[in-house]
Design a protein around this motif. Sequence first.
Motif, short mmCIF file in Angstrom:
data_model
loop_
_atom_site.label_atom_id
_atom_site.label_comp_id
_atom_site.label_asym_id
_atom_site.label_seq_id
_atom_site.Cartn_x
_atom_site.Cartn_y
_atom_site.Cartn_z
N VAL B 63 -45.90 0.15 -10.82
CA VAL B 63 -46.17 1.57 -10.78
C VAL B 63 -47.64 1.82 -10.45
CG1 VAL B 63 -46.31 3.66 -12.20
CG2 VAL B 63 -44.28 2.19 -12.34
N SER B 66 -48.85 1.45 -6.86
CA SER B 66 -48.61 2.53 -5.90
C SER B 66 -49.83 3.43 -5.74
CB SER B 66 -47.39 3.36 -6.30
OG SER B 66 -47.68 4.18 -7.42
N LEU B 69 -51.41 2.17 -2.82
CA LEU B 69 -50.61 2.07 -1.59
C LEU B 69 -50.34 3.41 -0.91
CD1 LEU B 69 -48.03 -0.62 -2.74
CD2 LEU B 69 -49.83 -0.91 -1.03
N VAL B 70 -50.14 4.44 -1.70
CA VAL B 70 -49.84 5.74 -1.06
C VAL B 70 -50.63 6.86 -1.74
CG1 VAL B 70 -47.50 5.16 -0.28
CG2 VAL B 70 -47.83 6.11 -2.57
N GLN B 73 -50.57 13.21 -0.87
CA GLN B 73 -50.42 14.05 0.31
C GLN B 73 -49.32 13.54 1.24
OE1 GLN B 73 -53.19 13.10 -1.18
NE2 GLN B 73 -55.02 14.12 -0.35
N GLU B 74 -49.18 12.21 1.30
CA GLU B 74 -48.13 11.68 2.16
C GLU B 74 -46.82 11.41 1.39
OE1 GLU B 74 -51.28 9.89 2.75
OE2 GLU B 74 -51.63 11.47 4.22
N ALA B 75 -46.98 10.99 0.15
CA ALA B 75 -45.78 10.58 -0.59
C ALA B 75 -45.08 11.77 -1.25
CB ALA B 75 -46.14 9.54 -1.65
N GLY B 76 -45.78 12.93 -1.27
CA GLY B 76 -45.22 14.05 -2.03
C GLY B 76 -45.50 13.79 -3.50
N ARG B 77 -44.79 12.88 -4.07
CA ARG B 77 -45.07 12.40 -5.42
C ARG B 77 -45.02 10.88 -5.41
NH1 ARG B 77 -40.15 15.60 -6.79
NH2 ARG B 77 -40.15 15.36 -4.53
N ARG B 78 -45.85 10.27 -6.23
CA ARG B 78 -45.94 8.80 -6.28
C ARG B 78 -45.00 8.32 -7.40
NH1 ARG B 78 -50.96 8.84 -7.33
NH2 ARG B 78 -52.31 8.62 -5.54
N VAL B 79 -43.75 8.09 -7.00
CA VAL B 79 -42.73 7.80 -8.01
C VAL B 79 -41.99 6.51 -7.68
CG1 VAL B 79 -40.64 8.64 -9.15
CG2 VAL B 79 -42.38 10.26 -8.36
N ILE B 80 -41.86 5.64 -8.70
CA ILE B 80 -40.99 4.48 -8.59
C ILE B 80 -39.68 4.85 -9.26
CG2 ILE B 80 -40.69 2.05 -9.22
CD1 ILE B 80 -43.00 2.93 -7.14
N MET B 81 -38.63 4.92 -8.46
CA MET B 81 -37.35 5.34 -9.04
C MET B 81 -36.57 4.12 -9.52
SD MET B 81 -35.42 6.55 -5.57
CE MET B 81 -35.21 5.43 -4.18
N SER B 111 -48.73 19.12 -5.11
CA SER B 111 -48.48 20.50 -4.69
C SER B 111 -47.25 21.06 -5.41
CB SER B 111 -48.28 20.54 -3.17
OG SER B 111 -47.21 19.69 -2.80
N VAL B 186 -41.36 24.25 -0.68
CA VAL B 186 -42.77 24.01 -0.97
C VAL B 186 -43.44 25.36 -1.20
CG1 VAL B 186 -44.92 23.06 -0.06
CG2 VAL B 186 -42.75 21.92 0.44
#
Lengths: 372, 372, 372, 372
Positions: B63, B66, B69-70, B73-81, B111, B186
């Motif tokens: 986790v 990440s 890694l991201v 702004q690009e990932a939307g949210r930095r989430v490991i599902m 956002s 959004v």
Amino acid sequence: MKDDNVEGRARVVNTPQLNAYYEQLAEYEAGALWTVANDIEPWEPKAHSVPMIWRYQQLRPLVLRSLELVRPQEAGRRVIMLVNPKRHDVSAAVGLLYTGLQVMNPGEAASAHRHMASALRFIIEGEGAYTIVEGERVSLNRNDFVITPNGTWHEHGNDTGSGPCIWQDGLDIPLINTLEANFYEVHPDLHQRVTRPLDASYNTYSHAGVRPLEPDWRKAYSPLLKYSWTHTYEALCQYAQASEGSPFDGVMLEYVNPLTGGPVMPTLGATMQMLRAGQATRAHRHTGNVIYHVAKGCGYSIINGQRFDWEEHDIFCVPSWAWHEHANLSPDDDACLFSFSDFPVMKALSIYREEAYALNGGHQLMTQGQEN
Amino acid sequence: MKDDNVEGRARVVNTPQLNAYYEQLAEYEAGALWTVANDIEPWEPKAHSVPMIWRYQQLRPLVLRSLELVRPQEAGRRVIMLVNPKRHDVSAAVGLLYTGLQVMNPGEAASAHRHMASALRFIIEGEGAYTIVEGERVSLNRNDFVITPNGTWHEHGNDTGSGPCIWQDGLDIPLINTLEANFYEVHPDLHQRVTRPLDASYNTYSHAGVRPLEPDWRKAYSPLLKYSWTHTYEALCQYAQASEGSPFDGVMLEYVNPLTGGPVMPTLGATMQMLRAGQATRAHRHTGNVIYHVAKGCGYSIINGQRFDWEEHDIFCVPSWAWHEHANLSPDDDACLFSFSDFPVMKALSIYREEAYALNGGHQLMTQGQEN
Amino acid sequence: MKDDNVEGRARVVNTPQLNAYYEQLAEYEAGALWTVANDIEPWEPKAHSVPMIWRYQQLRPLVLRSLELVRPQEAGRRVIMLVNPKRHDVSAAVGLLYTGLQVMNPGEAASAHRHMASALRFIIEGEGAYTIVEGERVSLNRNDFVITPNGTWHEHGNDTGSGPCIWQDGLDIPLINTLEANFYEVHPDLHQRVTRPLDASYNTYSHAGVRPLEPDWRKAYSPLLKYSWTHTYEALCQYAQASEGSPFDGVMLEYVNPLTGGPVMPTLGATMQMLRAGQATRAHRHTGNVIYHVAKGCGYSIINGQRFDWEEHDIFCVPSWAWHEHANLSPDDDACLFSFSDFPVMKALSIYREEAYALNGGHQLMTQGQEN
Amino acid sequence: MKDDNVEGRARVVNTPQLNAYYEQLAEYEAGALWTVANDIEPWEPKAHSVPMIWRYQQLRPLVLRSLELVRPQEAGRRVIMLVNPKRHDVSAAVGLLYTGLQVMNPGEAASAHRHMASALRFIIEGEGAYTIVEGERVSLNRNDFVITPNGTWHEHGNDTGSGPCIWQDGLDIPLINTLEANFYEVHPDLHQRVTRPLDASYNTYSHAGVRPLEPDWRKAYSPLLKYSWTHTYEALCQYAQASEGSPFDGVMLEYVNPLTGGPVMPTLGATMQMLRAGQATRAHRHTGNVIYHVAKGCGYSIINGQRFDWEEHDIFCVPSWAWHEHANLSPDDDACLFSFSDFPVMKALSIYREEAYALNGGHQLMTQGQEN
């Protein structure tokens, strides 16, 4: 008050012929509506009660005096009831609400009973008070509020060694008698067995937003029996950070059934309101009768143009449709008013109405001198 | 499993004639029910998922990775599902429930958006986390539980200077997609304006049994957004004094809408349960899928005969109709499991059922080795 | 469809480093949300099904053919199911709704069973059809609508000597399987005993606005089992005098539980709508899937720009969020559409939404040729 | 009646010392509860009213006489009210219920008004009667029942050229006055504009089990205003095929809000009951007051041991907690009793109770001679 001499109101002029007719009707237990129509269909509500205040410092010695004069075994309960001058016929303090001050010596315990009337208690003095409701013993302290809903076996006692306990009782006895639905039973064993842990309901519903998954509660009253002053005051302080409160009532919280958000009992509602230091609210009026108990601080209320000054443990009432506003006289401490009412009745029957006082910045003109 | 070779089940033997008939039906986008009836009308529920545990100590480094890694702004949210091996098609952890671990660096703020899916967060690490829901900023700490109901504008951030925040997200995305009702927007300004006092709903509904008199709340979700760990743990301790608790779940409280006693959101329910020191519960099963998060302590759960040992912040799941029981391995401290589920869906649609494990004193026989 | 290349959506570009990371996540049954986020959080609902029509004149011979090919004892029930080309995996006609045409020879009676799925029947042909639900025998005629709610023992038969009966079954089997909550039981005696008078519930709830005072009904479904075509059509004609009706649906009535005004069953709703002579409604769309049965008349519906002409007993479907509008082709007679849907699910879970078609006077532009 | 000389009841013996104390209390508008406790907390309900019958053949000439004596412009409404001998103070027929007989000449129309009291009408004679409620004109015929709920603008008229109309009014005026919540307004234009189609609500809710999908109805009363005799009698006949009916009331249906199954208005309930040819019901008693109107047939009722014979259009009352049973004297035709009551109040406030008469096969012993 509006004029009755308009189309749509009864304006029949009596004649000898009509009088003869009325007598004929009376023979058959009948009458002409137009002879009473304007009276029984008033333009706006007519309260039977007058505003009143009962001062604790005056009543307290009389309440304590009863300890010497009667025993619970004969009196049932040792209660000084507060009676509105206009409501002696129904033993009401205001509207169809009953209230009284009950006192109990250390070591005393009243016998258990149940009735169709709903009851609540607000603790004034003493440390060892308890109530047992349906097998659950509830411990009580100053300004705690406890319910004994209709149909539940309940009994009160005082365990402490240090002195008498005094509390305020509130009931809907006049309402239930008026509705011709009162029942009364003495417990066959005179006392209940305690079958649940001490303060079980209080510990079950101790925090907001969490509840047990236990079987559905289908009763019309709250499963939570005790609402502690400590929690209630904290809740008021926190809510004061989140909201301006009401222009008429300050920071006000209703005591509710935690499973429904509805009133604690189907006929009696209760609230605690905080007036911020120096706050003077604006006037409004509503259907429904209210009995206030000053839980903290001192101030005054203006009811239908008459000022009533109050201090801790004073009890006063606002009749239905009377204008009222409240003021906290302390410049640096809040004041708190406990109150109970028949609002749940008004709302269940869809006859609750309210109106803001529009003139004079929302403050009534004084129509009478100050009540001393 | 019961036998299908009985009257009342489909037992048609294939013949060339029938096969020709099936081909004819297929031309008209039709089919013979009896060819699939036993399959689509099973004797009892068939879960699509398998029991799973995700160990926090294994996932935590991934986790945190990440963060490098991201970017949000690009990932939307930095989430490991966390994805059930049998549910890759719908990105579910179990049943139709989604869950993931989200991480945010100090100073970051995602956002604002809203969607038809309902969401909740359970805070794992970090002190400066906040969520803004419909203009109210909610401050968050370890083991706090917060809801972002369907249709509400919400956004998350981390204000602290001291380190990343990690929390668990729970959503009903697979359910809402399966029901073909998902929407996503959004926020036009990317961020909301904060319009209410900090933690307004938490301060409004801070204590049990009291509520403001404000206008009726007609929304399907709780007006209380945050349920703090401090209050929840106190509530469990008090409830433990009032009740034995459930034989299957120990001392368990449901997070509820304080105005209705109902679930926090119409599709997602949540509970916190306390296993007393040394307690091992009895097994039962029910319709509905559950995702657990170990809030405190260590122990194990046996799910369909397989043992899963857990410690703090591990996440595991129980599929629909799987037998399960829980044990606290500490001899002197309690253990607490947070969980969320689709029980509100089961109950709203009248398809909730449960069954106690009748054999072996209520404890499953182990059918598989321990999961390591 | 909106663009995903905006802030707030996932726009991570793949790199070898990220791919390695994804593989690592997969080892722990985890994944990166941003790789699927835009797919599982679509801008608006994605229906799995396509619009379809099943023509009764084409299917009827095939349905009757089954009388020769299989016996109820082996087939359980002799049903030709209608399957959406995109929903073979779940045997659904549209969304998570199942439908089929069932046929029964005179003198036949299927065995009793119950299941967690909810069911309804709409009678097409034949005079002697009956259903027994929880001990009550219900007599059925053309265009009558009858419910067999989840958990109720039920069985169907055909008493007449004159010919086969055909009816449409509607069930939520795919929904209940997807929610992993299906159960099935064959009645231990294969048939129920009839314990109530014929059509007892129909005679108990025969007229609007009156009900027995009998004990509270706490079940989630309607106590009224049969809704007769005669009454329904009269009700539509009377309602047409009182209301313009809906611009999208004409004169529409929902079949409801007479004790609550709510849907007949918790997962399935049903309506009957009348299109006045020559009426062409405006288009709208909503979440929720609908299966229509042409009860009377002929006309067409335009679904997502494609025209479907229909006549009596044709069955067609509108998938979730598809634009649709209806037209009655008769210049002097009304047309009636029976329909059932998962609207109660949408509403119970607070995910019902609808939108009117704003352009072109509310009428869709044809995007495809007419379906023949 | 139970004895008050038991523990748990007030049994204080007066002394000079106590009398002095009581005087002191009175100075502060207080009193000792034990002096009134047994009186205000009775063992069982004390009704203020006595059983009564008003015979239509006696009253009809007097009602018609009023046509000559007063004009609507002066009388407001031309109503002969029926007053219980014990309830002159509140103009009630029984309990807190008002009733009267209103008469109107052809061509007359009373002015529109609204009030907090709720009202109903039961039509006795004449063909051209109508009521306008909130812009909807309702046509009325013999034995039709129509509601004019609290807060709705309403007015009555008689369009026919053939003769006067007579109907029974029922209101909760005494209740609303007792609760100090009555309001009254004359319509500013004296008459409403008709804005809806004739009998719109009747045509909207014409058949059981179907309802429009229109916006939620949040009012406390039924959207259906008229309940026709034709439909009600058919419903009774059909229900008689499905059920034995009640041992106390025969085949009885409650008039309800078709959207909720609840009472037609929050304070007034209404029922129609059919006694089969020759039927004599068993006795019971309940809290709540009831006024009966004989809609069809002839028979008698025994109320607290006194027999009251009745025929068509007679009106009689049963006070709270009075034993009562009914008998149809016709050997070959049914008899029907319309009634209205305050049961919704009893139930909303959780004070409804009932008890079956246990002795003598459920039939009261006659304690008084027959009422002639």
